[in-house]
Motif scaffolding. Sequence first.
Motif, short mmCIF file in Angstrom:
data_model
loop_
_atom_site.label_atom_id
_atom_site.label_comp_id
_atom_site.label_asym_id
_atom_site.label_seq_id
_atom_site.Cartn_x
_atom_site.Cartn_y
_atom_site.Cartn_z
N ARG A 10 -7.79 5.09 -2.51
CA ARG A 10 -7.36 6.49 -2.50
C ARG A 10 -6.82 6.79 -1.12
NH1 ARG A 10 -11.38 8.60 0.56
NH2 ARG A 10 -10.98 10.79 0.17
N ASN A 11 -6.28 7.99 -0.93
CA ASN A 11 -5.85 8.40 0.40
C ASN A 11 -7.06 8.47 1.32
OD1 ASN A 11 -3.04 8.75 0.02
ND2 ASN A 11 -3.43 10.64 -1.11
N MET A 64 0.83 -1.20 0.00
CA MET A 64 0.00 0.00 0.00
C MET A 64 0.87 1.26 0.00
SD MET A 64 -2.70 -1.59 -0.29
CE MET A 64 -3.65 -0.11 -0.56
N GLU A 65 2.00 1.21 0.70
CA GLU A 65 2.91 2.36 0.69
C GLU A 65 3.42 2.61 -0.72
OE1 GLU A 65 5.10 5.47 2.64
OE2 GLU A 65 3.46 4.17 3.33
N LYS A 69 0.66 4.16 -2.76
CA LYS A 69 0.46 5.55 -2.36
C LYS A 69 1.53 6.46 -2.96
CE LYS A 69 1.01 6.63 2.02
NZ LYS A 69 0.75 6.77 3.48
N LEU A 70 2.77 5.95 -3.03
CA LEU A 70 3.88 6.76 -3.54
C LEU A 70 4.07 6.60 -5.05
CD1 LEU A 70 6.52 6.11 -0.72
CD2 LEU A 70 5.04 8.11 -1.00
N GLN A 112 -15.20 4.55 -0.62
CA GLN A 112 -13.99 4.88 -1.39
C GLN A 112 -14.29 4.82 -2.89
OE1 GLN A 112 -10.03 3.97 -0.37
NE2 GLN A 112 -10.55 5.61 1.04
N ARG A 163 -9.73 5.79 8.56
CA ARG A 163 -8.68 4.91 9.08
C ARG A 163 -9.05 4.35 10.45
NH1 ARG A 163 -2.98 7.95 8.22
NH2 ARG A 163 -2.24 5.92 8.98
N TYR A 219 -4.13 4.26 3.01
CA TYR A 219 -4.43 4.24 1.58
C TYR A 219 -5.12 2.93 1.23
CZ TYR A 219 -3.74 4.74 -3.48
OH TYR A 219 -3.94 4.86 -4.83
N TRP A 220 -6.19 3.03 0.40
CA TRP A 220 -6.83 1.83 -0.14
C TRP A 220 -7.03 2.08 -1.64
CZ3 TRP A 220 -11.72 -0.91 2.30
CH2 TRP A 220 -11.87 -2.17 1.71
N SER A 232 -1.57 2.20 6.64
CA SER A 232 -0.89 2.96 5.59
C SER A 232 -1.67 4.21 5.20
CB SER A 232 -0.70 2.08 4.35
OG SER A 232 -1.95 1.72 3.78
#
Length: 651
Positions: A603-604, A343-344, A347-348, A642, A610, A600-601, A598
């Motif tokens: 989207r942020n 997920m990181e 996200k990046l 989401q 969370r 994020y799924w 994280s």
Amino acid sequence: MSDTENRDQKLVTEDQTIDVEKILEKYDRESVYRRLTGFWKWVISLGAVAFSAFQLYTAAFGVYPAQIQRSVHLAFMLFLVFLLYPVSKKSSRTELHWTDVILALFGVAVGAYIVVEYTPLMYRAGLPTTLDLVFGALAILLVLEAARRIVGLPIVIVAAACLLYALYGSYIPGMFGHRGFPLRRVITHMYVTTEGLLGLPMGVSATFVFMFILFGAFLHKTGLGKFFINLAMAATGHQVGGPAKIAVVASGMFGTISGSSVANVVTTGTFTIPLMKSIGYKPHFAGAVEAAASTGGQLMPPIMGAAAFVMSEFIGVPYIRIAAAAIVPAILYYLAVFVMVHMEALKLGLKGLPRELLPNVWKTLKDGGHLLIPVAVLVYFLVKGYTPLRAAFMCIIITIVIAMMRKNTRMKPRDLYEAMENGARSALGVASACACSGLIIGVVTLTGLGLKIANGIIYLAGGVFFLTLVFTMLASILLGMGLPTTAKYIVLASMAAPALQKFGLPPIAAHMFILYYGIIADLTPPVALAAYAGAGVAGANPMKTGWTALKLALAGFLIPYIFAYDPVLLLIGATPLKVIVASTTAIIGVFALGFATSGYWLRNMALWERVILFGGALALIKPGVLTDGAGILIMASIYIYQRLKVKRGSV
């Protein structure tokens, strides 16, 4: 230069020189040893090989009576520790001081005295001579000093405090009314009987723990560690955030043959951390991924850390039962770390590595897959009822034979010699910790201290099970900051586990609860040694790396509470269907935990999303129809929300 070396150079594009020895010496006391040359180098080398030869001989032809087997093991350990490890980090690492030679010879003497005087000692049990007391006192002091050098000061402080309690308990306020014992009684109990120095921890070290460490040394010499890295690269390197997934998979596999979190971090991290940084992961995150993945190695069957073997003896359960109970929690732990790094990466916006720079999975399996045969055979032997000692011995022989199948894994006589030497050296830390822990156990059996502390924990918790779990967790983490895994497990197993079992918790669940938090202490600031080692390799801020590693290992903090309330995840008292259902919902819960942590799924995620999803993750991980239903409902609601946001173009 080989194709593999060319590929590795292309993969790691940044110009970074990592001083592995310096990092290990900073965070791993066992790496702070002398580099001697000449005569003493060969004395140490031959001594280590003789140590392994003795253990192999007794594994093949039968162990000696307990006191003899353990005293010989103690003698070898003390001899090698005083020759290898200087009195302090500031001492010369290239010269041997004459006082250390004297201490090494004394170490041999205190072990040899038990062997030579074995029969007379048994006949005069309870009536020690002056010479018995002199050798006993010397043995205690030598073990404390050896543990200080290779394990660290905290365990020595704990052991010394216990000895003082045994001697002067009546003069220490609030120590449960213990009167204290005469010095001769304490020395005799610690040295002559199988309740102190030569007690259960040393018995485990002197038999199958040493053999499993030696087995790991032989596997490592065949190139199994490199095979694990190549296999992880081939399987996951091309995926989103590939290098981080390589770290998780490779460290998990490597952890099955390495009992040290710090050594695992540095061994695999010198390759995986630069790879992670090269595709865009921040240094502190790269170090944290490696630390979290490496620490979990001690929880991963079939070859767990040494503490798992001690647990088997403590609670009288076959080791294969311990390993079986650890399977589902270990998978959940690694899956949680895997999901978080995935997920990181999403996200990046991080990509994987080009396939052309990665090894082919089938060629990798063809070249090194045969090295997995000894591990599979080990599981077979344990399931068939072989003792761990016999199973490990047979698998060492099988490893040597199997390695002959390929030229690149074939072991030469020099490799066999080095495997025996490295195995003995690797066992010194565990043996020292077990000997020193034996003093603590000796005080517990002599004074009943363990039961008193267990009652004290329950009293402080007001008889509330949840608070008892919390206090036990805190004690595990606090002790874990200063003690190695095996030592902290032994201490807590004798003092804290009885408190949990008084609430009806099955022994395996109570002891596994302690083991988990003792291991995760390596990731818990302010003394997170595995995380700090990862930071050293990554060139990152140690504290930031520690907190990030803690977040990645969050599942490891939650899972013990889950199996404490319902041990189905440990395969205790459950039907196959119940285990499958509980495992499936727990896996879904781990995904929810990864998304929530994280942030994020699809989207942020907003903070409220969370928090709600985190609650759903907890509900799913905990077995139960109501909790599973609530968790799935929460997860489905967040997913739908989401999806709607993504369709509307909201970020």
